[in-house]
Scaffold this motif. Structure first.
Motif, PDB file in Angstrom:
ATOM      1  N   ASP A   1      -2.223   0.760  -4.343  1.00 51.33           N
ATOM      2  CA  ASP A   1      -2.502   0.662  -2.805  1.00 51.33           C
ATOM      3  C   ASP A   1      -3.287   2.024  -2.432  1.00 51.33           C
ATOM      4  O   ASP A   1      -4.699   2.106  -1.497  1.00 51.33           O
ATOM      5  CB  ASP A   1      -2.313  -0.122  -1.529  1.00 51.33           C
TER       6      ASP A   1
ATOM      7  N   ARG B   1      -6.806   2.410  -4.977  1.00 49.27           N
ATOM      8  CA  ARG B   1      -7.524   1.586  -4.123  1.00 49.27           C
ATOM      9  C   ARG B   1      -8.132   2.316  -2.285  1.00 49.27           C
ATOM     10  O   ARG B   1      -9.771   2.901  -2.686  1.00 49.27           O
ATOM     11  CB  ARG B   1      -6.932   0.155  -3.457  1.00 49.27           C
TER      12      ARG B   1
ATOM     13  N   ASP C   1      -3.258 -15.683  -4.249  1.00 43.85           N
ATOM     14  CA  ASP C   1      -3.370 -15.595  -5.667  1.00 43.85           C
ATOM     15  C   ASP C   1      -4.121 -16.362  -6.286  1.00 43.85           C
ATOM     16  O   ASP C   1      -4.784 -16.849  -7.181  1.00 43.85           O
ATOM     17  CB  ASP C   1      -1.688 -15.339  -6.390  1.00 43.85           C
TER      18      ASP C   1
ATOM     19  N   ALA D   1       2.830  -4.790   3.836  1.00 41.55           N
ATOM     20  CA  ALA D   1       1.852  -3.713   4.060  1.00 41.55           C
ATOM     21  C   ALA D   1       1.556  -3.562   2.732  1.00 41.55           C
ATOM     22  O   ALA D   1      -0.446  -2.191   3.041  1.00 41.55           O
ATOM     23  CB  ALA D   1       2.576  -2.336   4.564  1.00 41.55           C
ATOM     24  N   TYR D   2       1.325  -3.462   1.662  1.00 41.30           N
ATOM     25  CA  TYR D   2       0.202  -3.172   0.371  1.00 41.30           C
ATOM     26  C   TYR D   2       0.644  -3.835  -0.867  1.00 41.30           C
ATOM     27  O   TYR D   2      -0.499  -3.694  -1.656  1.00 41.30           O
ATOM     28  CB  TYR D   2       1.126  -1.372  -0.248  1.00 41.30           C
ATOM     29  N   PHE D   3       0.596  -5.489  -0.085  1.00 43.92           N
ATOM     30  CA  PHE D   3      -0.235  -6.160  -0.283  1.00 43.92           C
ATOM     31  C   PHE D   3      -1.957  -5.830  -0.850  1.00 43.92           C
ATOM     32  O   PHE D   3      -1.913  -6.001   0.340  1.00 43.92           O
ATOM     33  CB  PHE D   3      -0.029  -7.812  -0.600  1.00 43.92           C
ATOM     34  N   HIS D   4      -2.433  -7.502  -1.370  1.00 38.09           N
ATOM     35  CA  HIS D   4      -4.376  -6.958  -1.452  1.00 38.09           C
ATOM     36  C   HIS D   4      -4.343  -8.320  -1.541  1.00 38.09           C
ATOM     37  O   HIS D   4      -4.219  -9.234  -1.962  1.00 38.09           O
ATOM     38  CB  HIS D   4      -4.711  -6.194  -2.732  1.00 38.09           C
TER      39      HIS D   4
ATOM     40  N   ARG E   1      -4.373  -6.321   2.081  1.00 41.04           N
ATOM     41  CA  ARG E   1      -3.157  -5.865   3.417  1.00 41.04           C
ATOM     42  C   ARG E   1      -3.429  -7.325   4.360  1.00 41.04           C
ATOM     43  O   ARG E   1      -3.565  -7.461   4.613  1.00 41.04           O
ATOM     44  CB  ARG E   1      -3.365  -5.071   3.896  1.00 41.04           C
TER      45      ARG E   1
ATOM     46  N   ARG F   1      -7.602 -17.165  -5.137  1.00 37.76           N
ATOM     47  CA  ARG F   1      -8.342 -16.235  -5.736  1.00 37.76           C
ATOM     48  C   ARG F   1      -8.478 -16.473  -7.671  1.00 37.76           C
ATOM     49  O   ARG F   1      -9.918 -16.816  -7.964  1.00 37.76           O
ATOM     50  CB  ARG F   1      -7.481 -14.718  -5.754  1.00 37.76           C
TER      51      ARG F   1
ATOM     52  N   MET G   1       0.846 -14.803   0.415  1.00 35.60           N
ATOM     53  CA  MET G   1       0.665 -13.914  -1.315  1.00 35.60           C
ATOM     54  C   MET G   1       0.507 -15.250  -2.401  1.00 35.60           C
ATOM     55  O   MET G   1      -0.559 -14.447  -2.663  1.00 35.60           O
ATOM     56  CB  MET G   1       2.063 -12.978  -1.288  1.00 35.60           C
TER      57      MET G   1
ATOM     58  N   GLN H   1       6.595  -5.914   2.197  1.00 34.80           N
ATOM     59  CA  GLN H   1       5.347  -5.747   0.900  1.00 34.80           C
ATOM     60  C   GLN H   1       4.260  -5.948   1.957  1.00 34.80           C
ATOM     61  O   GLN H   1       2.710  -6.397   0.624  1.00 34.80           O
ATOM     62  CB  GLN H   1       5.237  -6.981  -0.655  1.00 34.80           C
TER      63      GLN H   1
ATOM     64  N   TYR I   1       1.895 -12.225  -8.288  1.00 32.25           N
ATOM     65  CA  TYR I   1       1.596 -12.762  -7.107  1.00 32.25           C
ATOM     66  C   TYR I   1       0.919 -11.501  -7.434  1.00 32.25           C
ATOM     67  O   TYR I   1      -0.099 -11.672  -5.663  1.00 32.25           O
ATOM     68  CB  TYR I   1       2.357 -13.613  -7.000  1.00 32.25           C
ATOM     69  N   PHE I   2       0.605 -10.459  -7.069  1.00 31.88           N
ATOM     70  CA  PHE I   2       0.717  -8.574  -6.665  1.00 31.88           C
ATOM     71  C   PHE I   2      -0.745  -9.239  -7.359  1.00 31.88           C
ATOM     72  O   PHE I   2      -1.326  -9.870  -8.205  1.00 31.88           O
ATOM     73  CB  PHE I   2       1.270  -7.971  -7.541  1.00 31.88           C
ATOM     74  N   HIS I   3      -1.858  -8.584  -6.216  1.00 33.91           N
ATOM     75  CA  HIS I   3      -3.571  -8.043  -7.084  1.00 33.91           C
ATOM     76  C   HIS I   3      -3.813  -6.873  -7.729  1.00 33.91           C
ATOM     77  O   HIS I   3      -3.645  -5.916  -6.546  1.00 33.91           O
ATOM     78  CB  HIS I   3      -4.277  -8.992  -6.356  1.00 33.91           C
TER      79      HIS I   3
END
Lengths: 356, 356
Positions: free
Chosen positions: A275, A278, B275, B300-303, B305, B278, B271, B298, A301-303
């Protein structure tokens, strides 16, 4: 553990005597009468014998032969401890620790045990950790993390408190420890980044702590195997906290050195670092490849989906519980090192390049 | 709760009598002697009195006046239950449930309490839930979720088991419930998506469950306020599981209807849906704007956000513990509805457009 347990029978006998005296005092009879009652002596009336047996059961006193099995039948509660550091009193939000707590809850439920869960300060990790066992509320203790209290944990093991610890194998370790193979985990992560053609690999983790220290050893070994000198400026000690990843990226940026990869000692650090990268305009994995550690659920499932070193969290809970139940049952429980595994996803490049 | 508690003193007295008989039997004296000893009668010798008091303490017997306070002094353990559904026996990995468990652990630690944590099957949510209280191991129970057992929970409250439940306020609710304002949470999420110009807003959540049902009511109310008809084909019932988000996206895609936004009933669903979107080549938020629910760390820092509805997880733990301690202390504890809040990040468009 063998050495720590060798005088076990003497101590157990001492404990039995003390408890017998308690029962005698509370029942208003002599210790000899309690002993006779427990041994079915005809010298004790049936009424008194029944009264003493009931009292013994109420006080969770373990009678004679098969004492430990009986104790297990009467009390199916295990203490689980996740300590906190007074200096940075963080709330219990770390996803790896929470996943471990969930795994332990599931493993204990499978075995028909309840979990007495407490948080204590790390500086109380001696006597306070053992208190629920000493008072008979639980039959054993599972501690998540060593928290720099190796000596205190050895002392608990030496006085035969049934305790199993999640953490790193260390020299002169009397207590039973379950953990993952941190050295090979560090090697696998670094090796994978090297295979992707990365050469300036940063290491995020506090190498004062045993597990990150072992992962760092694996990192250094992999670099040396590839003939690459270890650059200490690429190592950033950062706490296992949500701010850890971005703090480490800021530190690296402030050092104004080049880097093309990050090996982070937890998935939380990896995700928060991504994060932050980025926000610095760096693409992951194109500009900076990132490998995490743990393989918490969210990594999938994070990106970008996180390439990481899997610690088998489900198996860890079961292994901790199995080792503790063996200890309680009087079987010496050997420490266990669970295998770690590289999980290739997208954050360090999808494909494997040929090794350099 | 007032009605449920009104005959409390009679029941407490009955319980006291039973326990006094137990002490008498175990001490080998009459009930009258126990009573005299507890009331400091000069008719009882000091030795006998001390023996009976110690026995009473060992058996966690609560003496006379201030019984509940004394009980709290002797036993500082609270049962925390997170049930599982036998049909889909999932492991305890849900990040919201784990965050709630962490929050409860922290709140109990602050108050000097231990947590006896157990998982039980939802179909055992009657008597089995109360067992640790009935046996005197804990002084109260916190249950995370209602799990469709409203009637059984009412029965526990009616027989004055001190229990506080995390969940939705429902009609005819005898038990004390702490939860967030789900209807306004659903409205806030939907309103925000409408303000971003979205008109085909999908709803992901199982509306057979009370909390998603209330969020859906808020969703419908916001649409109606904007003069948009509710399209039931946009509602997808999906479980709160890691597969939930992708399963819902696949269902929507299979229905072959257009959609430009998703309101998901948990951050986990949001989330995993992102995924999956996408993977379908849809950009978030450009093609599909997504709002989650919970605001787990999580997010707050997922993409990207995650824009989400915050349930105050830290405050929730403290509110549950405070309500339970009040109940144990004999104070009627009113149910609590915590405020929900829209947290605008990037997954539904960074800026607010003018309302349509």
């Amino acid at each position: 553990m063998a050495k720590a347990r060798q005088d076990g029978s003497d101590n157990d006998a001492a404990q039995r005597r003390v408890q017998m005296a308690d029962i005698a005092r509370l029942a208003g009879v002599s210790t000899a009468t309690v002993s006779r009652a427990l041994n079915h002596s005809p010298l004790v009336s049936e009424e008194t014998r029944r009264r003493i047996l009931e009292l013994a059961a109420s006080l969770k006193y373990s009678i004679n032969i098969g004492a430990q099995n009986l104790r297990l039948k009467q009390n199916r509660t295990i203490s689980v401890l996740i300590p906190f550091d007074r200096k940075i009193h963080q709330n219990l939000t770390d996803p790896f620790l929470l996943a471990m707590l969930g795994s332990l809850a599931d493993a204990l439920t499978e075995q028909g045990f309840d979990m007495l869960f407490s948080r204590i300060a790390t500086d109380e990790l001696g006597a306070a950790a053992a208190a629920p066992f000493d008072s008979g509320r639980v039959v054993g203790i599972i501690l998540v993390g060593q928290w720099g209290r190796h000596q205190q944990l050895n002392e608990l093991a030496a006085r035969k408190v049934p305790i199993v610890v999640w953490g790193a194998q260390l020299p002169q370790q009397l207590y039973c420890c379950v953990g993952s193979d941190n050295v090979s985990g560090g090697m696998l992560a670094t090796q994978h980044l090297l295979e992707q053609g990365r050469r300036r690999i940063a290491f995020f983790g506090d190498i004062e702590l045993p597990e990150p220290a072992q992962r760092y050893r694996g990192y250094c070994a992999a670099l040396e195997k590839h003939g690459i000198a270890v650059d200490p400026r690429l190592q950033v000690s950062t706490p296992f906290l949500p701010i850890g990843g971005s703090a480490a990226v800021e530190t690296l940026e402030a050092r104004a050195i080049s880097y093309d990869a990050v090996f982070a000692c937890s998935d939380l650090l990896a995700m928060t670092a991504i994060d932050s990268l980025r926000a610095h305009g760096k693409r992951v994995p194109d500009d900076v490849a990132v490998v995490g550690y743990d393989d918490i659920d969210q990594s999938a499932y994070f990106h970008p989906r996180l390439t990481t070193i899997r610690q088998p969290i489900g198996a860890a809970g079961r292994a901790l519980v199995a080792a503790l139940l063996a200890l309680i049952d009087g079987t010496p429980a050997a420490s266990v090192e669970l295998p770690t595994q590289l999980i290739v996803r997208a954050s360090a490049g999808e494909e494997r390049a040929a090794p350099a």
